[in-house]
Structures are given as C-alpha cells and as structure tokens.
Scaffold this active site. Structure first.
Site, PDB file in Angstrom:
ATOM      1  N   HIS A  65       0.748  -1.284   0.063  1.00 41.91           N
ATOM      2  CA  HIS A  65      -0.009   0.066   0.069  1.00 41.91           C
ATOM      3  C   HIS A  65       0.976   1.326   0.030  1.00 41.91           C
ATOM      4  O   HIS A  65       1.348   1.975   1.033  1.00 41.91           O
ATOM      5  CB  HIS A  65      -0.964   0.001   1.171  1.00 41.91           C
ATOM      6  N   GLU A  84      -2.589  -1.696  -3.079  1.00 40.43           N
ATOM      7  CA  GLU A  84      -3.618  -0.982  -2.479  1.00 40.43           C
ATOM      8  C   GLU A  84      -3.439   0.456  -2.559  1.00 40.43           C
ATOM      9  O   GLU A  84      -2.253   0.897  -2.371  1.00 40.43           O
ATOM     10  CB  GLU A  84      -4.086  -1.354  -0.955  1.00 40.43           C
ATOM     11  N   HIS A 139      -8.093  -6.640   7.324  1.00 40.18           N
ATOM     12  CA  HIS A 139      -7.993  -5.319   8.357  1.00 40.18           C
ATOM     13  C   HIS A 139      -8.165  -6.237   9.846  1.00 40.18           C
ATOM     14  O   HIS A 139      -9.429  -6.684  10.008  1.00 40.18           O
ATOM     15  CB  HIS A 139      -8.800  -4.190   8.357  1.00 40.18           C
TER      16      HIS A 139
END
Length: 257
Positions: free
Chosen positions: A43, A70, A211
């Site tokens: 990310h 991401e 997550h």
C-alpha cells in the site's frame, strides 16, 4: 481455498527507520512466496513512509504469485499501477495522512468516480477490488459499476470476536476448551460479513477481506465465508513473525484457511 496475500508494508517501515536496505523488502517478498504466501500486497502512500515507488517497480520483477497494490486512486497512484500492471488493484478511500484504512468506500455516493477508475483498470488488464464495509447496498453498487471484487473491511468483526486463546482455534488443536457463549458471540461478530458474502455471490463478483484478521479470529471467519477468495494480512503477520519466524507464521495462517 481462500488465498493468503501477505502485506509487507511493515517490513518497509522497519527498513526506512535506518535509511538503509535492512531488512530487504524484495528478498522478504521472495521468501514469503517460498514459504507459502499466495500473494504479496503493498500500500504505497504519497509520503513513501513505508513502501516506495521504487519498491513497487522492484517487486513487480520478482512477485510470481499475485501482486496486489492498495491505495487511493489519485492521478499519481493510477499512473503508477497502470505502468506496473499488478494482477489486482484494491481501491481504498483513505486520506494521504491516515495511518491505516479505517472504513470502506461509500460506493453509492462515489459511483461515477469509481466507475471511471474501474474502467481504466480493466482497460489496463488489471483486476479491480473496492474496499467496502459489510453492507449489501455497497456491494450491489460495486457490482453495478463493474468492479471485479470487493474487499470487506473486517475490523468490526475483529473487534467483536470473543476473546480466546488462538491455540484453541487452530485446526491441529480443536479439542482445547472455548469460552462460554463463544459460538453465540462469534456468530454475532461474523453475521454481517456472511450476509455480505452472500450478496457478493448473488451479484457475481469476487470477495476479499482484510484488516485486523489474525491467528485468533481468521479460521472462524474463513469457515463462515466459504466463498472467500482472498485475505490480505500485514500487521498481524509481521508481528507474529517476531516470535514465530515468517516461515512458521505463514504456515499457521495458511492452516487457518
């Protein structure tokens, strides 16, 4: 079987603390694949506080499973991913300064914007995934605008999952006792996500999740969502690896799936 993608942002954070190349992010990604990871996730953020643009290009050369990038689909981000061509791009709504993602997209309110992004990714030969809460309305809209997958934001599940020794949930230790009312509490925690999974199947799109999934709660989640395509896990895997080593950590996460 649900695939495990290892997010290696935290490895880059540790490397950047000294300004050198220890630990080596590229070597770590190669080793994760060698030890059983079925994908590598990064990310990159605008301030490059962990994964850098250079890392993204270097990783593209060596990742042989699935490369998942991401990020918020800014102009700079889109230029990067269209050039690199990962197998998957996961669109997240976080602002540049956010420490981590804290909510899914309101796809309904951002449908025109996201539809254009999804189209650009498709034209580039890249699978799209939209990060969403466990809300059937948002999943329905993601499917309508052409997303290939959604990724469920699983922090609410993790927060509500009953406290338990993770060893009691591992496949090789299923005889250990579970807390009273465990099943009732666990079902309540996962219910919205199971419903979201059913909606994704109904709409014909793939399903990812991520997550705060960890060794304590992952096996139950995967069992409750048998059509789950992929989980992306970073912070917990890197933290567990400090104690278990990355090879054993990946083995244990794979066994949960």
């Amino acid at each position: 079987m649900t695939r495990l993608s290892v997010n290696i942002n935290k490895v880059a954070t540790l490397r950047n603390a000294r300004g050198e190349n220890i630990p080596d992010v590229v070597k770590f990604a190669i080793d994760c694949e060698r030890f059983g990871a079925q994908g590598i996730t990064v990310h990159p953020r605008p301030d490059e506080r962990h994964i850098t643009r250079r890392d993204v290009y270097d990783l593209r050369k060596v990742v042989n499973t699935e490369f998942n990038i991401e990020g918020y689909p800014s102009d700079d981000f889109m230029r990067l991913v269209i050039d690199v061509k990962p197998e998957q791009v996961t669109l997240v709504p976080d602002a540049p300064g956010d420490l981590t993602s804290s909510a899914g997209w309101n796809v309904v309110a951002n449908s025109d914007f996201l539809a254009g992004i999804v189209m650009r990714l498709r034209q580039g030969g890249i699978r799209s995934s939209i990060f969403v809460d466990a809300d059937p309305v948002q999943i329905k809209e993601a499917a309508r605008i052409g997303a290939d997958r959604v990724e469920l934001y699983t922090k609410p599940y993790a927060d509500n999952f009953p406290a338990v020794n993770p060893d009691a949930l591992m496949p090789e230790a299923v005889t250990l006792p579970l807390p009273e009312k465990f099943e009732e509490q666990a079902q309540e925690a996962v219910a919205a996500f199971a419903a979201a999974s059913a909606e994704a199947r109904k709409r014909g799109i793939g399903l990812n999740a991520g997550h705060d999934l960890n060794l304590r709660n992952l096996a139950y989640f995967a069992k409750a969502l048998p059509l789950l395509d992929e989980v992306s896990i970073g912070h917990a895997i890197i933290s567990d690896a400090l104690y278990l080593g990355i090879k054993e950590t990946i083995r244990q996460y794979r066994s949960c799936l």
